[in-house]
Design an enzyme around this catalytic site. Structure first.
Site, PDB file in Angstrom:
ATOM      1  N   ASP A  49     -24.463  -1.794  59.199  1.00 10.64           N
ATOM      2  CA  ASP A  49     -23.709  -0.907  60.088  1.00 10.64           C
ATOM      3  C   ASP A  49     -24.055   0.555  59.778  1.00 10.64           C
ATOM      4  O   ASP A  49     -23.642   1.462  60.505  1.00 10.64           O
ATOM      5  CB  ASP A  49     -22.199  -1.174  60.024  1.00 10.64           C
ATOM      6  CG  ASP A  49     -21.609  -0.907  58.647  1.00 10.64           C
ATOM      7  OD1 ASP A  49     -22.373  -0.663  57.692  1.00 10.64           O
ATOM      8  OD2 ASP A  49     -20.364  -0.958  58.531  1.00 10.64           O
ATOM      9  N   ASP A  88     -24.629  -7.239  59.723  1.00  4.41           N
ATOM     10  CA  ASP A  88     -23.430  -6.605  59.168  1.00  4.41           C
ATOM     11  C   ASP A  88     -22.317  -6.600  60.211  1.00  4.41           C
ATOM     12  O   ASP A  88     -22.533  -6.182  61.354  1.00  4.41           O
ATOM     13  CB  ASP A  88     -23.795  -5.161  58.787  1.00  4.41           C
ATOM     14  CG  ASP A  88     -23.049  -4.657  57.576  1.00  4.41           C
ATOM     15  OD1 ASP A  88     -22.216  -5.397  57.018  1.00  4.41           O
ATOM     16  OD2 ASP A  88     -23.318  -3.511  57.177  1.00  4.41           O
ATOM     17  N   GLU A 119     -17.407  -6.249  54.654  1.00  2.00           N
ATOM     18  CA  GLU A 119     -16.911  -5.428  53.556  1.00  2.00           C
ATOM     19  C   GLU A 119     -15.494  -5.821  53.160  1.00  2.00           C
ATOM     20  O   GLU A 119     -14.661  -6.113  54.018  1.00  2.00           O
ATOM     21  CB  GLU A 119     -16.895  -3.942  53.970  1.00  2.00           C
ATOM     22  CG  GLU A 119     -18.265  -3.350  54.137  1.00  2.00           C
ATOM     23  CD  GLU A 119     -18.233  -1.848  54.433  1.00  2.00           C
ATOM     24  OE1 GLU A 119     -17.175  -1.203  54.272  1.00  2.00           O
ATOM     25  OE2 GLU A 119     -19.288  -1.328  54.844  1.00  2.00           O
ATOM     26  N   GLU A 186     -21.612  -1.884  45.560  1.00  2.00           N
ATOM     27  CA  GLU A 186     -22.029  -0.521  45.935  1.00  2.00           C
ATOM     28  C   GLU A 186     -21.321   0.520  45.075  1.00  2.00           C
ATOM     29  O   GLU A 186     -20.088   0.512  44.944  1.00  2.00           O
ATOM     30  CB  GLU A 186     -21.730  -0.261  47.429  1.00  2.00           C
ATOM     31  CG  GLU A 186     -22.145   1.152  47.854  1.00  2.00           C
ATOM     32  CD  GLU A 186     -22.233   1.372  49.357  1.00  2.00           C
ATOM     33  OE1 GLU A 186     -22.106   0.401  50.132  1.00  2.00           O
ATOM     34  OE2 GLU A 186     -22.446   2.530  49.756  1.00  2.00           O
TER      35      GLU A 186
HETATM   36  O1  KIV Z   1     -24.848  -0.958  56.148  1.00  2.00           O
HETATM   37  C1  KIV Z   1     -25.443  -0.804  55.085  1.00  2.00           C
HETATM   38  O2  KIV Z   1     -26.471  -0.125  54.990  1.00  2.00           O
HETATM   39  C2  KIV Z   1     -24.886  -1.426  53.895  1.00  2.00           C
HETATM   40  C3  KIV Z   1     -25.617  -1.204  52.606  1.00  2.00           C
HETATM   41  C4  KIV Z   1     -25.167   0.081  52.021  1.00  2.00           C
HETATM   42  C5  KIV Z   1     -25.418  -2.321  51.667  1.00  2.00           C
HETATM   43  O3  KIV Z   1     -23.884  -2.051  53.962  1.00  2.00           O
END
Ligand code: KIV
Length: 289
Positions: A49, A88, A119, A186
């Site tokens: 995302d 994501d 997340e 992260e």
């Molecule tokens: O969206 C993204 O780039 C992420 C990474 C930071 C793992 O979730």
């Protein structure tokens, strides 16, 4: 899910952890980048995302919609990369209910993702379980979770006190128990991430979490120098694509303006007799008018 290519699968990812082979993941949001990532031997592609900031011009990841995520995922999938594709889940597409979470994950898989990432832990653990129960592999994401940066007090490192480190470990263990096949850590202290990576049986993929993780992920635009501004301390640039892009564009503009481009080798040709006939037509038309 893409099965006809000789691709990296979940058993390969688990085997890499067992063998101590580092797992390499990059974010990728489009077809040519996915092809290049695959050709470079990248193990996992995350259609992150982070496309919000890096591709779509938003200030954060929060505005990204499922339509946008699905469109980017399908562009990546059409490159048929060897790399496992992780889609994501955008903010707002899974928080409300397990049912929403499964519907969103199904959408990304139909767009071409092999797995999804979401997340958070706590109430999100049930979302992970529901998606896994629906037959879709899930990657967790703990530590700094940008979608909830406001709640976390900004884009700050997490787990920097004993209590906070215990909290990150607790979240990671819950996600593992819920069936996640891997977890992004992260912006977590390296020593904490190393402990978590040893405790979990599933791989950890670090971003700002030190070398003790089972793998590493970086954002495409950061690692290739397309983003040139201030960056978090964990970003390392492996190329300078912004500078190279500007150089190429400036050279093109200069050559067009000077008449150097296009040159004879860039032209299509017409046979001499055909050209003479065409020019005679033009001359006749000019005289008749
Ligand atoms: O969206 C993204 O780039 C992420 C990474 C930071 C793992 O979730």
């Amino acid at each position: 899910m893409s099965e006809s290519r000789e691709s990296i699968g979940l058993p390969d990812v688990a085997a890499m952890k067992r063998a101590g082979t580092k797992i390499v993941m990059v974010t990728t949001y489009d077809h040519p980048s996915a092809r290049l990532a695959s050709e470079a031997g990248i193990d996992l592609i995350l259609v992150g995302d982070s496309a919000g900031n890096n591709m779509l011009g938003y200030d954060s990841t929060v505005p990204v919609t499922m339509d946008e995520a699905a469109m980017l995922t399908s562009a990546v999938a059409r490159a048929r990369p060897r790399s496992l594709i992780v889609g994501d889940m955008p903010f707002g597409t899974f928080q409300a209910s397990d049912r929403d979470a499964v519907a969103g994950a199904v959408r990304l898989v139909k767009a071409g993702a092999d797995a999804v990432k979401l997340e958070g832990a706590g109430p999100m653990v049930s979302r992970v379980r529901a998606i896994v129960d629906a037959g879709i592999p899930v990657m967790g994401h703990v530590g700094l979770t940008p979608q909830s940066a406001t709640k976390l007090g900004g884009m700050k490192a997490q787990g920097q006190t004993a209590a906070a480190a215990r909290h990150v470990l607790h979240d990671a263990r819950e996600l593992e128990a819920a069936g996640a096949f891997a977890i992004v850590l992260e912006s977590v202290p390296a020593r904490v991430a190393t402990h978590i990576s040893k405790i979990l049986t599933i791989p950890t993929i670090g971003i700002g979490a030190g070398p003790g993780c089972d793998g590493q992920v970086l954002v495409w635009h950061d690692l290739l120098g397309i983003n040139e501004g201030a960056a978090p301390r964990f970003v390392k640039r492996y190329a300078e694509l912004a500078a190279e892009t500007r150089r190429g564009l400036a050279e093109f503009a200069a050559e067009v303006r000077s008449g150097t481009y296009p040159a004879s080798e860039h032209e299509y040709k017409i046979a001499g007799d055909e050209l003479r006939a065409f020019e005679a037509d033009l001359e006749r038309t000019r005289r008749e008018s």
